[in-house]
Enzyme design. Structure first.
Site, mmCIF file in Angstrom:
data_model
loop_
_atom_site.group_PDB
_atom_site.id
_atom_site.type_symbol
_atom_site.label_atom_id
_atom_site.label_comp_id
_atom_site.label_asym_id
_atom_site.label_seq_id
_atom_site.Cartn_x
_atom_site.Cartn_y
_atom_site.Cartn_z
ATOM 1 N N GLU A 3 -36.165 -14.061 11.857
ATOM 2 C CA GLU A 3 -36.604 -14.385 13.071
ATOM 3 C C GLU A 3 -36.626 -15.588 13.400
ATOM 4 O O GLU A 3 -36.527 -16.720 12.698
ATOM 5 C CB GLU A 3 -37.892 -13.307 13.199
ATOM 6 C CG GLU A 3 -37.686 -11.931 12.787
ATOM 7 C CD GLU A 3 -38.587 -11.163 13.454
ATOM 8 O OE1 GLU A 3 -39.229 -11.590 14.518
ATOM 9 O OE2 GLU A 3 -38.671 -9.887 12.687
ATOM 10 N N LYS A 51 -32.505 -17.478 17.323
ATOM 11 C CA LYS A 51 -31.881 -17.541 16.148
ATOM 12 C C LYS A 51 -30.936 -18.326 15.840
ATOM 13 O O LYS A 51 -30.046 -17.999 14.725
ATOM 14 C CB LYS A 51 -31.780 -15.922 15.861
ATOM 15 C CG LYS A 51 -32.934 -14.936 16.090
ATOM 16 C CD LYS A 51 -32.531 -13.596 15.751
ATOM 17 C CE LYS A 51 -33.770 -12.712 15.953
ATOM 18 N NZ LYS A 51 -33.395 -11.248 15.513
ATOM 19 N N ARG A 256 -31.942 0.279 15.198
ATOM 20 C CA ARG A 256 -33.089 -0.641 14.610
ATOM 21 C C ARG A 256 -34.410 0.217 14.275
ATOM 22 O O ARG A 256 -34.478 1.156 14.877
ATOM 23 C CB ARG A 256 -33.635 -1.965 15.264
ATOM 24 C CG ARG A 256 -32.309 -2.951 15.140
ATOM 25 C CD ARG A 256 -31.658 -3.401 14.264
ATOM 26 N NE ARG A 256 -32.494 -4.065 13.165
ATOM 27 C CZ ARG A 256 -33.090 -5.392 13.517
ATOM 28 N NH1 ARG A 256 -32.159 -6.228 14.473
ATOM 29 N NH2 ARG A 256 -33.573 -5.977 12.680
#
Length: 267
Positions: A3, A51, A256
């Site tokens: 992250e 990211k 996810r």
């Protein structure tokens, strides 16, 4: 996938290790063919956006996206022979760093760098972040807030852990449509997200649990997970909520894993 706090932590480390000095850049694996373009040049600045990691040289900017499998490792000089598939190697005056398995490692022009940044949403760890821009996109969408927080075009740098923990800490049901999110609540969430992620930059782990719910206070066993850190709901499916005792729920959302407490986050 790492992250945003991880990339900002790396950017700070590389800034300390290499910025302002010539850096030997190579690609032992041979896949980063543009390494020779910046080899021996001064690293002007290392910075992160969401990211994404950027190493800016006068000859161009090296863009790295770690993806699922990318990792950096570092050691003090002397430089040792490469082990495994090293995509990019940096060697400075005191340390050397190897990059393995990234999703992207490429040399970009200033326009190409700007194009990447233009596609990204507000990064809570950057001073130029515009949280109001993120809310404009959230408030105009029927999409679940849990999905919007993971959309890098809305908020850059948030992944599965920060998404689940932020929603829990503010009692927000993950399936709440973005347009139903209160603007005052969003300001509180944004401020909290920045605080959590800055802590992650300092410590290298994600901690979201308040002092009164920590193991040394409640007597529960510390969390054991390769990601580290004490969390409320992430990867705690079926376990009792640390606040109310309700079993933590889990489902897939947009491919996810999503975790939340049905009692603390009613919807």
């Amino acid at each position: 996938m790492p992250e945003g706090h991880t990339l900002h932590r790396l950017a700070r480390l590389h800034q300390r290790r290499y910025a302002g000095k010539p850096v030997a850049v190579s690609s032992p694996q041979g896949k980063f063919t543009d390494a020779s373009t910046v080899d021996g040049h001064v690293l002007v600045r290392a910075e992160a956006y969401g990211k994404h990691l950027f190493h800016r040289y006068e000859a161009g900017t090296v863009h790295v996206h770690l993806g699922l499998y990318g990792t950096f490792s570092e050691a003090k000089l002397p430089v040792l022979p490469p082990v495994g598939q090293v995509r990019m190697r940096l060697a400075g005056s005191t340390h050397w760093t190897d990059l393995r398995g990234p999703n992207r490692c490429e040399l970009l022009s200033p326009d190409q760098v700007d194009a990447i940044k233009a596609r990204l949403g507000a990064d809570p760890l950057r001073r130029d972040a515009r949280p109001e821009q993120a809310f404009e996109r959230i408030s105009a969408s029927r999409t679940a807030i849990a999905a919007l927080l993971m959309d890098q075009a809305v908020v850059a740098g948030v992944g599965n852990v920060y998404r689940a923990e932020l929603l829990f800490r503010h009692g927000v049901a993950p399936m709440l449509p973005g347009r139903a999110l209160d603007p005052v609540l969003w300001k509180e969430m944004w401020a909290d997200l920045g605080t959590l992620m800055r802590h992650g930059v300092r410590t290298g782990r994600i901690d979201t649990v308040a002092d009164e719910h920590m193991p040394e206070v409640t007597g529960r066993a510390p969390r054991e997970d390769r990601h580290g850190g004490e969390v409320y709901v992430y990867r705690r499916a079926g376990l009792p909520c640390l606040v109310c005792g309700t079993p933590v729920a889990h489902q897939e959302l947009a491919g996810r894993n999503l975790y939340w407490c049905p009692a603390c986050q009613p919807g």
